[in-house]
Design an enzyme around this catalytic site. Structure first.
Site, PDB file in Angstrom:
ATOM      1  N   HIS A   1       1.224  -1.094   0.096  1.00  0.00           N
ATOM      2  CA  HIS A   1       0.028  -0.272   0.473  1.00  0.00           C
ATOM      3  C   HIS A   1       0.922   1.565  -0.256  1.00  0.00           C
ATOM      4  CE1 HIS A   1       0.826  -0.077   3.924  1.00  0.00           C
ATOM      5  NE2 HIS A   1       0.291  -1.076   4.309  1.00  0.00           N
TER       6      HIS A   1
ATOM      7  N   HIS B   1       3.963   1.245   2.595  1.00  0.00           N
ATOM      8  CA  HIS B   1       5.159   0.224   1.474  1.00  0.00           C
ATOM      9  C   HIS B   1       5.527   1.338   0.455  1.00  0.00           C
ATOM     10  CE1 HIS B   1       2.262  -2.758   2.889  1.00  0.00           C
ATOM     11  NE2 HIS B   1       3.580  -2.374   3.483  1.00  0.00           N
TER      12      HIS B   1
ATOM     13  N   CYS C   1      -1.877 -10.817  20.559  1.00  0.00           N
ATOM     14  CA  CYS C   1      -2.099 -10.260  19.043  1.00  0.00           C
ATOM     15  C   CYS C   1      -1.409 -11.027  17.857  1.00  0.00           C
ATOM     16  CB  CYS C   1      -2.016  -8.833  19.646  1.00  0.00           C
ATOM     17  SG  CYS C   1      -2.486  -7.786  17.713  1.00  0.00           S
TER      18      CYS C   1
ATOM     19  N   CYS D   1      -0.220  -8.181  15.400  1.00  0.00           N
ATOM     20  CA  CYS D   1       0.545  -7.326  16.437  1.00  0.00           C
ATOM     21  C   CYS D   1       1.876  -8.312  16.760  1.00  0.00           C
ATOM     22  CB  CYS D   1       0.629  -6.739  17.744  1.00  0.00           C
ATOM     23  SG  CYS D   1      -0.371  -5.608  17.860  1.00  0.00           S
TER      24      CYS D   1
ATOM     25  N   CYS E   1      -7.937  -6.514  20.902  1.00  0.00           N
ATOM     26  CA  CYS E   1      -6.505  -5.517  20.498  1.00  0.00           C
ATOM     27  C   CYS E   1      -6.884  -3.976  20.346  1.00  0.00           C
ATOM     28  CB  CYS E   1      -5.546  -6.258  19.135  1.00  0.00           C
ATOM     29  SG  CYS E   1      -3.803  -5.293  19.202  1.00  0.00           S
TER      30      CYS E   1
ATOM     31  N   HIS F   1      -5.980  -3.644  16.060  1.00  0.00           N
ATOM     32  CA  HIS F   1      -6.265  -4.268  15.101  1.00  0.00           C
ATOM     33  C   HIS F   1      -7.700  -4.505  15.133  1.00  0.00           C
ATOM     34  CE1 HIS F   1      -1.718  -5.275  14.210  1.00  0.00           C
ATOM     35  NE2 HIS F   1      -2.247  -4.530  13.513  1.00  0.00           N
TER      36      HIS F   1
ATOM     37  N   LYS G   1      -6.923   9.155   9.331  1.00  0.00           N
ATOM     38  CA  LYS G   1      -5.767   7.833   9.231  1.00  0.00           C
ATOM     39  C   LYS G   1      -6.152   7.271   7.739  1.00  0.00           C
ATOM     40  CE  LYS G   1      -3.926   4.925  11.866  1.00  0.00           C
ATOM     41  NZ  LYS G   1      -3.736   4.421  13.202  1.00  0.00           N
TER      42      LYS G   1
ATOM     43  N   LYS H   1      -9.326   1.059   4.877  1.00  0.00           N
ATOM     44  CA  LYS H   1     -10.488   0.746   4.078  1.00  0.00           C
ATOM     45  C   LYS H   1     -11.666   0.699   4.456  1.00  0.00           C
ATOM     46  CE  LYS H   1      -7.539  -1.734   1.453  1.00  0.00           C
ATOM     47  NZ  LYS H   1      -7.386  -1.605  -0.056  1.00  0.00           N
TER      48      LYS H   1
END
Length: 727
Positions: free
Chosen positions: A17, A20, A136, A139, A160, A163, A317, A320
């Site tokens: 994404h 990266h 997690c 993580c 978590c 996530h 942030k 999706k």
């Protein structure tokens, strides 16, 4: 001389994404710049392919873990090729995969060295024990009580906070790394090398974390629980835990623990490395990794440099769930690669969060590239083609033509423009060395603006009508062309394709990447050089049409879904090895109405803006008011909280021995940098509470404005000392 730069290795449970892509662009820019300087450079990127997440993803897809990793790696390599970041395009030297046999050998060697070592306090660095707690998988970390949300129903697992997935209860034998014994050694490292963690704000964050006390780390899982990974040497019943194993890729890739890789690349030749990481995985690279290396007796990295996160145009942030992500296939379809590279490096102040939107990218491309650099190149070379028969003219104005040149408004002293550009060059290079890419490009575009103005003021199209002004015309065109030559060399690391195209149009056959910008000398563009075919570099983008098409593509993708692709919920530019919590300083406090608890006792997941008041509903007397301790505070640091679109974490000096940390629900209305050094009003005696894993220790005051209750921070028009009491 050698130089080694790395991105994190990206966890192979989701496709690439924007995050990266950004980190790779930064690393690629640094690598190209170093190579220009004649420094032998090695650029590493790759994938972390082990762990329970890969096992689970593979099982869902009906693949083996290796097949699952291959599937994701295929997409990563496709992305790097499409964006010109792979080896074939002059990008990375190696795409690292932790499933490679040489990596198994190298990690085992590091483990054995650490297992034999004694800590600074004389204890075994690695020991076997037993761990029980909530884990997690996403993580790859065990969670303490303040790092997860308690379940709504008794008996269900907690969730978590990062996530928002349920945790696994783990109770098993484990090897531990005695991190608790390395605090003083790590602090000594940070003190002796103040540039080891960059930027300074992240160095302060890491130092505070270590000073707060370190706990020993679990560095293995039973093979019966996690089989997809590197076995612990001499104990095959255990699999190495992700962080000890994954971080070691930085040295195994270049030959640590494997003679064949040592001959092919050279650990001794290239180590230490410059590690580029996102701020949310800073702790693992700046605390755990140095401690592992200390135990194994391996030299520390050159530096660990953390960048910020990409937010959407509204400061949220990318997610999706929110539908505000930037799709790489959309970027690749509608925008030149060099425009994307330029935007990323110009728009984000390195180390801080930045905003990324398609409209902003179009605006930058049209203004800075099409109307800026592209226009300067096109008009300069077109006029050389038209007025000097396609050959670079002489830049000399003879003595008898100087007066004519002055009358036309042209500075007859060539050193005026050359001196300006040489100074800009020095500033540009200094900014690059400091990773201040945005500032460097701002300097470069000041050169574009200066020469563009020189052309507009001189009006070459008018000079061409007067035979007596032929030398003046030639001098103006030479200066513009020579400036283009310098810009090509300076900007090559940022825009390798576009600068190569200008270079060829200038009549050169090599590459601007082969020249060291620090060694450029004014006047080396040879008179009489035949220019190439003039072509537009950055055609203007039709904003309305392009945005309509992008919107249509996104709607199609949303309707069809992406069943053939893995997806990652959060698009952070952290380029993370695994998606991890930010290594923020422990202890924070809420702003007024920053977060609330509903009737069930469950904490709200986001902060709310300060609500609007209908009117005064009750009165208090003076004794009630005096119970509230209001103090003047100065904001020292400000940053966003992961997974909390409305929250900012502030460090505030209210005149105490140590600054307070305050959570404020104002992130939708204030950028972190807007708050730095601002004086605010703070409720200093609010009862502490836990929120998002941080201890709350205060509250800032803000007015509520408009129907939406927009918060406007209460501040001061006169200078007041920190800690002064409001009465």
């Amino acid at each position: 001389m050698t130089f080694y730069v790395t991105t994190p290795i990206y966890y192979a449970n989701s496709l690439p994404h924007l995050g990266h892509l950004y980190t790779m662009i930064v690393a690629d820019t640094i690598a190209r710049h170093k190579r220009q300087q004649g420094i032998e450079t090695f650029f590493l990127t790759g994938t972390d392919e082990h762990g329970i997440n890969i096992e689970r993803a593979a099982a869902r897809a009906g693949r083996t873990p290796k097949e699952q990793a291959d599937y994701v790696v295929n997409y990563f390599k496709k992305m790097t090729a499409e964006f010109g970041l792979d080896t074939d395009h002059g990008g990375y030297d190696m795409f690292m995969r932790t499933s490679e046999p040489f990596h198994y050998e190298g990690v085992s060697e590091l483990w054995r060295r650490a297992a034999k070592a004694k800590t600074p306090k004389g204890n075994d660095a690695i020991y076997k024990g037993r761990y029980e707690g909530w884990f997690c998988a996403a993580c790859a970390a065990y969670k303490t009580e303040d790092e997860y949300a308690k379940p709504a129903k008794e008996g269900e697992p907690p969730t978590c906070l990062i996530h928002e997935t349920t945790l696994d209860r783990i109770a098993e034998e484990s090897y531990f790394f005695r991190l608790s014994d390395y605090a003083e050694a790590l602090l000594a490292l940070y003190e002796s090398r103040p540039d080891f963690v960059q930027p300074e704000s992240r160095n302060n964050e890491v130092t505070a974390f270590v000073r707060g006390g370190l706990q020993d780390l679990s560095v293995s899982r039973l093979k019966s629980s996690v089989s997809w990974g590197v076995p612990v040497p001499d104990d095959p019943d255990h699999t190495m835990y992700v962080w000890f194993e994954a971080l070691t890729n930085y040295i195994t890739a270049i030959g640590f623990g494997n003679e064949e890789r040592e001959r092919a690349v050279g650990f001794k030749k290239f180590w230490p490395a410059l590690h580029l990481v996102g701020k949310d995985i800073l702790r693992f690279h700046a605390v755990y990794w140095p401690a592992f290396l200390m135990a194994a007796g391996v030299e520390q990295p050159r530096a660990v440099v953390a960048h910020g996160m990409w937010l959407d145009p509204n400061g949220r942030k990318m997610s999706k769930t929110l539908g505000n992500t930037v799709e790489l296939d959309v970027l690749n379809r509608y925008f030149p690669i060099d425009a994307i590279r330029y935007f990323c490096l110009r728009e984000m102040v390195f180390g801080q969060d930045g905003r990324f939107g398609y409209e902003a990218l179009i605006d930058r491309t049209n203004s800075d590239l099409a109307s800026g650099l592209g226009n300067l190149s096109s008009r300069t070379l077109t006029m050389i083609s038209r007025y000097t028969d396609g050959r670079v003219p002489s830049g000399v104005i003879s003595e008898d033509k100087l007066l004519l040149a002055k009358r036309s408004g042209v500075d007859t002293d060539e050193t005026t423009i050359s001196g300006f550009i040489e100074h800009a060059r020095d500033q540009f290079l200094q900014h690059l060395e400091e990773f201040a890419f945005s500032k460097a490009l701002e300097v470069a575009w000041s050169v574009v603006a200066r020469v563009d103005k020189m052309i507009s003021d001189a009006k070459p199209w008018e000079l061409a009508k007067d035979e007596n002004q032929k030398q003046t015309l030639s001098a103006v065109l030479y200066r513009a062309a020579e400036t283009l030559r310098w810009l090509c060399v300076l900007l090559y690391p940022v825009m390798p394709t576009a600068t190569q195209e200008i270079w060829m149009q200038l009549g050169f056959g090599s590459s601007p990447g082969s020249l060291d910008p620090a060694k450029l000398k004014w006047g080396e563009l040879a008179e009489g050089t035949s220019i190439g075919e003039v072509k537009p570099l950055f055609p203007r983008i039709d904003k309305a049409k392009t945005m309509a098409e992008i919107s249509g593509k996104e709607q199609e993708a949303g309707a069809a879904g992406r069943s053939d692709r893995l997806s990652s919920d959060v698009q952070s530019p952290t380029s993370d090895v695994q998606s991890q919590p930010a290594s923020g300083t422990a202890g924070a406090s809420p702003a007024m109405s920053a977060a609330r608890e509903d009737v069930s006792g469950r904490q709200a997941t986001e902060a709310d803006a300060v609500p609007g008041a209908e009117g005064i509903t009750s009165f208090i007397d003076i004794t009630d008011f005096t119970k509230v301790d209001l103090r003047v505070g100065e904001v020292l640091t400000a940053e966003r909280i992961p997974k909390a679109d409305k929250l900012l974490l502030l460090t505030v000096d209210i005149g105490e021995e140590k600054p307070r940390q305050i959570l404020a629900g104002i992130a939708q209305y204030y950028e972190p940098e807007q708050l730095l050094r601002r004086k605010i009003a703070v409720v200093a005696n609010l009862k502490p509470r836990k929120l998002r894993g941080y201890e709350s220790q205060g509250m800032l005051l803000a007015a509520s404005v408009g129907d939406e209750g927009k918060p406007v921070i209460a501040t001061f028009t006169e200078e007041v000392p920190n800690g002064a009491r409001l009465k």
